[in-house]
Design a protein around this motif. Structure first.
Motif, mmCIF file in Angstrom:
data_model
loop_
_atom_site.group_PDB
_atom_site.id
_atom_site.type_symbol
_atom_site.label_atom_id
_atom_site.label_comp_id
_atom_site.label_asym_id
_atom_site.label_seq_id
_atom_site.Cartn_x
_atom_site.Cartn_y
_atom_site.Cartn_z
ATOM 1 N N MET A 1 25.037 70.792 29.162
ATOM 2 C CA MET A 1 25.254 71.264 30.527
ATOM 3 C C MET A 1 24.976 72.753 30.601
ATOM 4 S SD MET A 1 28.751 70.994 32.836
ATOM 5 C CE MET A 1 29.564 72.283 31.878
ATOM 6 N N SER A 2 24.241 73.184 31.643
ATOM 7 C CA SER A 2 23.916 74.596 31.792
ATOM 8 C C SER A 2 25.153 75.399 32.187
ATOM 9 C CB SER A 2 22.812 74.768 32.836
ATOM 10 O OG SER A 2 23.249 74.265 34.091
ATOM 11 N N GLN A 3 25.081 76.700 31.931
ATOM 12 C CA GLN A 3 26.193 77.583 32.240
ATOM 13 C C GLN A 3 26.371 77.694 33.758
ATOM 14 O OE1 GLN A 3 28.153 79.107 29.952
ATOM 15 N NE2 GLN A 3 29.413 80.029 31.533
ATOM 16 N N LYS A 4 27.606 77.553 34.217
ATOM 17 C CA LYS A 4 27.874 77.680 35.647
ATOM 18 C C LYS A 4 27.778 79.146 36.068
ATOM 19 C CE LYS A 4 31.214 73.861 35.926
ATOM 20 N NZ LYS A 4 32.614 73.532 36.254
ATOM 21 N N ARG A 5 27.367 79.359 37.297
ATOM 22 C CA ARG A 5 27.336 80.731 37.810
ATOM 23 C C ARG A 5 28.756 81.242 38.042
ATOM 24 N NH1 ARG A 5 24.172 83.350 43.092
ATOM 25 N NH2 ARG A 5 24.718 85.495 42.549
ATOM 26 N N PHE A 6 29.625 80.371 38.579
ATOM 27 C CA PHE A 6 31.028 80.722 38.834
ATOM 28 C C PHE A 6 31.937 79.646 38.257
ATOM 29 C CE2 PHE A 6 28.792 82.536 42.610
ATOM 30 C CZ PHE A 6 29.028 83.879 42.361
ATOM 31 N N ARG A 7 33.143 80.025 37.874
ATOM 32 C CA ARG A 7 34.127 79.039 37.425
ATOM 33 C C ARG A 7 34.695 78.273 38.616
ATOM 34 N NH1 ARG A 7 38.782 81.177 35.441
ATOM 35 N NH2 ARG A 7 39.214 79.391 34.095
ATOM 36 N N TYR A 8 34.811 78.959 39.745
ATOM 37 C CA TYR A 8 35.334 78.344 40.964
ATOM 38 C C TYR A 8 34.897 79.207 42.149
ATOM 39 C CZ TYR A 8 39.032 81.929 40.875
ATOM 40 O OH TYR A 8 39.722 83.117 40.858
ATOM 41 N N PHE A 9 35.131 78.719 43.349
ATOM 42 C CA PHE A 9 34.776 79.503 44.533
ATOM 43 C C PHE A 9 35.909 79.456 45.556
ATOM 44 C CE2 PHE A 9 33.169 75.229 45.487
ATOM 45 C CZ PHE A 9 33.568 75.032 46.806
ATOM 46 N N THR A 10 35.912 80.467 46.406
ATOM 47 C CA THR A 10 36.896 80.553 47.478
ATOM 48 C C THR A 10 36.183 80.785 48.796
ATOM 49 O OG1 THR A 10 38.481 81.571 45.950
ATOM 50 C CG2 THR A 10 38.969 81.725 48.298
ATOM 51 N N VAL A 11 36.512 79.974 49.800
ATOM 52 C CA VAL A 11 36.010 80.196 51.161
ATOM 53 C C VAL A 11 37.098 80.940 51.926
ATOM 54 C CG1 VAL A 11 35.236 79.140 53.318
ATOM 55 C CG2 VAL A 11 34.595 78.116 51.113
ATOM 56 N N PHE A 12 36.860 82.206 52.191
ATOM 57 C CA PHE A 12 37.806 83.010 52.959
ATOM 58 C C PHE A 12 37.502 82.800 54.445
ATOM 59 C CE2 PHE A 12 37.401 85.283 48.904
ATOM 60 C CZ PHE A 12 38.733 85.368 48.532
ATOM 61 N N ALA A 13 38.510 82.359 55.181
ATOM 62 C CA ALA A 13 38.288 82.015 56.583
ATOM 63 C C ALA A 13 39.586 82.177 57.364
ATOM 64 C CB ALA A 13 37.771 80.583 56.696
ATOM 65 N N PRO A 76 34.397 69.036 34.415
ATOM 66 C CA PRO A 76 33.559 70.112 33.876
ATOM 67 C C PRO A 76 32.156 70.159 34.478
ATOM 68 C CG PRO A 76 33.759 68.333 32.291
ATOM 69 C CD PRO A 76 34.711 68.021 33.396
ATOM 70 N N ASP A 77 31.758 69.105 35.188
ATOM 71 C CA ASP A 77 30.407 69.054 35.738
ATOM 72 C C ASP A 77 30.302 69.612 37.154
ATOM 73 O OD1 ASP A 77 29.331 67.854 33.442
ATOM 74 O OD2 ASP A 77 29.993 65.871 34.115
ATOM 75 N N VAL A 78 31.426 70.021 37.732
ATOM 76 C CA VAL A 78 31.375 70.571 39.090
ATOM 77 C C VAL A 78 32.004 71.953 39.129
ATOM 78 C CG1 VAL A 78 31.553 68.240 40.067
ATOM 79 C CG2 VAL A 78 33.596 69.665 39.919
ATOM 80 N N THR A 79 31.583 72.735 40.115
ATOM 81 C CA THR A 79 32.249 74.001 40.408
ATOM 82 C C THR A 79 33.210 73.738 41.557
ATOM 83 O OG1 THR A 79 30.303 75.298 39.747
ATOM 84 C CG2 THR A 79 31.937 76.400 41.142
ATOM 85 N N PRO A 80 34.512 73.857 41.303
ATOM 86 C CA PRO A 80 35.499 73.549 42.344
ATOM 87 C C PRO A 80 35.806 74.782 43.200
ATOM 88 C CG PRO A 80 36.639 74.025 40.314
ATOM 89 C CD PRO A 80 35.162 74.183 40.019
ATOM 90 N N GLY A 81 36.382 74.533 44.356
ATOM 91 C CA GLY A 81 36.762 75.647 45.209
ATOM 92 C C GLY A 81 37.836 75.259 46.194
ATOM 93 N N PHE A 82 38.204 76.195 47.037
ATOM 94 C CA PHE A 82 39.247 75.950 48.029
ATOM 95 C C PHE A 82 39.078 76.919 49.191
ATOM 96 C CE2 PHE A 82 40.761 78.812 44.732
ATOM 97 C CZ PHE A 82 41.279 79.884 45.429
ATOM 98 N N ARG A 83 39.720 76.581 50.301
ATOM 99 C CA ARG A 83 39.702 77.445 51.477
ATOM 100 C C ARG A 83 40.953 78.318 51.487
ATOM 101 N NH1 ARG A 83 40.096 73.998 55.985
ATOM 102 N NH2 ARG A 83 40.457 72.166 54.685
ATOM 103 N N PHE A 84 40.792 79.574 51.866
ATOM 104 C CA PHE A 84 41.918 80.504 51.843
ATOM 105 C C PHE A 84 41.990 81.246 53.175
ATOM 106 C CE2 PHE A 84 44.308 84.304 51.094
ATOM 107 C CZ PHE A 84 45.268 83.953 50.144
#
Length: 210
Positions: A1-13, A76-84
């Motif tokens: 699996m290639s290296q992810k750009r980010f471990r996780y992401f946040t949508v600030f809204a 491990p195959d997805v980059t997870p995130g959440f809304r904040f």
């Protein structure tokens, strides 16, 4: 699996800026996964949800950073995130802004439009719509002082985000409410987050309410 750009992401809204619609579309990508309002004071992810990935509300409130680690470890195959939103756990706001391994997405909408939409949703009790046959409408009274307070809170949150990014030398992907309907912008956002897949259409399961 290639290296992810980010471990996780946040949508600030903010509320009523199209964040549900944006997340529905982010979740079209096989290597991205949004977990909703992960740090809403009243639930985990979505309304009435009190547990996620083995963590309860009490567990999350006791150690919010562990909640982030839980979504990262879930697949491990997805980059997870959440809304904040600006009334969510401030400990996470600081942690996410300080963390260069967190992809930042900043969603904005005309503050007057979001104010009116929030007032209508509050009057009808309808916060999500998937079937236009069930659409509820209402007339609301405009309260100038209330709107100014909403505008000030929105602007202060945006200034806080901008200052944190500038002082740490980071950048974010800015997207407006209207941009969510652009397939090109949506695919650009996915590339920013490190996705290797492409969306072929806009997911329109969620309907515009007013």
């Amino acid at each position: 699996m290639s290296q992810k750009r980010f471990r996780y992401f946040t949508v600030f809204a903010e509320m009523r800026t199209g964040s549900n619609f944006l997340e529905e579309n982010i979740n079209q990508f096989s290597d991205l996964q949004g977990y909703g309002e992960l740090f809403n004071p009243h639930f985990i992810g979505g309304a009435k949800k009190e547990a996620l990935l083995g963590m309860t509300l009490a567990d999350r409130d006791d150690d919010p950073l562990q909640m982030i680690e839980a979504i990262i470890a879930a697949d491990p195959d997805v980059t997870p995130g959440f809304r904040f939103f600006n009334d969510h756990d401030p400990r996470i706001l600081k942690a996410a802004l300080d963390d260069p391994t967190c992809g930042k997405v900043i969603l904005t909408r005309n503050p007057l439009d979001s104010y009116v939409s929030r007032k209508i949703a509050g009057a009808t009790g309808q916060w999500r719509l998937t079937n236009l046959k069930h659409q509820k409408t209402a007339k609301i009274d405009y309260d100038h002082a209330e709107f100014l307070a909403h505008l000030e809170a929105t602007q202060n949150f945006q200034l806080l985000l901008l200052s944190a990014l500038q002082s740490s030398g980071q950048t974010a992907f800015y997207i407006s409410y209207d941009d969510i309907h652009s397939l090109d912008v949506l695919n650009g956002l996915a590339r920013y987050l490190g996705s290797t897949s492409q969306a072929q259409h806009i997911d329109k399961k969620l309907k515009k309410q007013n």
